[in-house]
Scaffold this motif. Structure first.
Motif: not given
Length: 267
Positions: A39, A47, A52, A61, A67, A71, A75, A78-79, A99
């Motif tokens: 990823v 991404i 996720l 991930v 990352y 990034q 991430l 998104n999560y 993350l």
């Protein structure tokens, strides 16, 4: 015999994944779990297309720290899109892995101190967080529902807090006891911001072991006064220590899982 994952740059592996599985928005949980560190070869916009919501996929991930900050932000954004940072549990934060360094300091401040405390060892093992993020996590660490005031931290607390020790204030750094200082790992010590590290007194710098003294980065050393530098040398720091402050990203990565024949069309 080298596998594809050993031999190809991560960007090429990400391209292979997209050629096999389609756009990232079509990747299923099994695909994302298999991709893992690959990823890191995706763009921030790609991404953003990942699903996720699966815990195993997130853990896979977040297992690595390859990352960029952009990034990591993509991430975590998104999560957390379908939830809130205030509702994160300790298990959630542990599963996030790297993350957790994608959350803004404002988002970190809304996390439960108790949840952070349950995941403190994982957060403390990370090396991707910015100074501002470390400070935000340190604020959680100092909460009564976590470790409490820095002055009360035991050797075990300091070891568990790990890199988050870099988020305390310069004044708090200057008040650490010998027991607390000798409990800071070399990796965590190297992540302390220079301005905070400079808060250590000559006496405190004398408490450092030889390995700790040689873990001090050139930026940290430059922030010290002549007397502090002399104390550091007295602790065993080698002359002209130029310990690197940054980590070079490898162009190839170790597979989280074998990547071939993992690249099979999604069902």
């Amino acid at each position: 015999t080298l596998s594809l994952h050993d031999a190809l740059p991560i960007s090429s592996l990400a391209t292979l994944a997209k050629n096999s599985w389609g756009s990232t928005s079509s990747w299923g949980a099994a695909n994302i779990t298999s991709a893992g560190s690959i990823v890191a070869g995706l763009t921030a916009s790609e991404i953003a297309g990942l699903d996720l919501t699966n815990a195993d996929a997130v853990a896979s991930v977040g297992f690595n720290e390859l990352y960029s900050s952009e990034q990591l932000t993509a991430l975590f954004t998104n999560y957390i899109a379908s939830g809130s940072t205030s509702s994160l549990t300790a298990d959630n934060i542990v599963a996030l892995g790297s993350l957790a360094c994608g959350a803004t300091d404002s988002q970190i401040s809304t996390m439960s101190a108790a949840a952070y405390y349950g995941a403190a060892q994982k957060v403390g093992s990370l090396s991707s967080c910015s100074d501002a993020q470390l400070a935000a996590y340190a604020t959680l660490a100092k909460n009564a529902n976590a470790f409490g005031a820095v002055s009360t931290w035991t050797a075990a607390d300091v070891a568990t807090a790990g890199s988050v020790i870099g988020g305390v204030s310069s004044a708090e750094m200057g008040a650490l006891t010998e027991t607390q200082i000798t409990s800071i790992s070399t990796g965590s010590l190297a992540q302390i911001p220079p301005s905070v590290f400079a808060g250590m007194t000559v006496t405190q710098l004398g408490y450092l072991s030889s390995s700790q003294a040689n873990a001090v980065t050139s930026s940290q050393n430059s922030a010290l006064s002549a007397d502090q530098q002399a104390a550091l040398s007295g602790s065993g720091a080698e002359t002209n220590n130029n310990n690197a402050t940054t980590t070079t990203m490898e162009t190839t990565v170790e597979a989280v899982v074998p990547i071939w024949p993992a690249f099979q069309p999604s069902p």
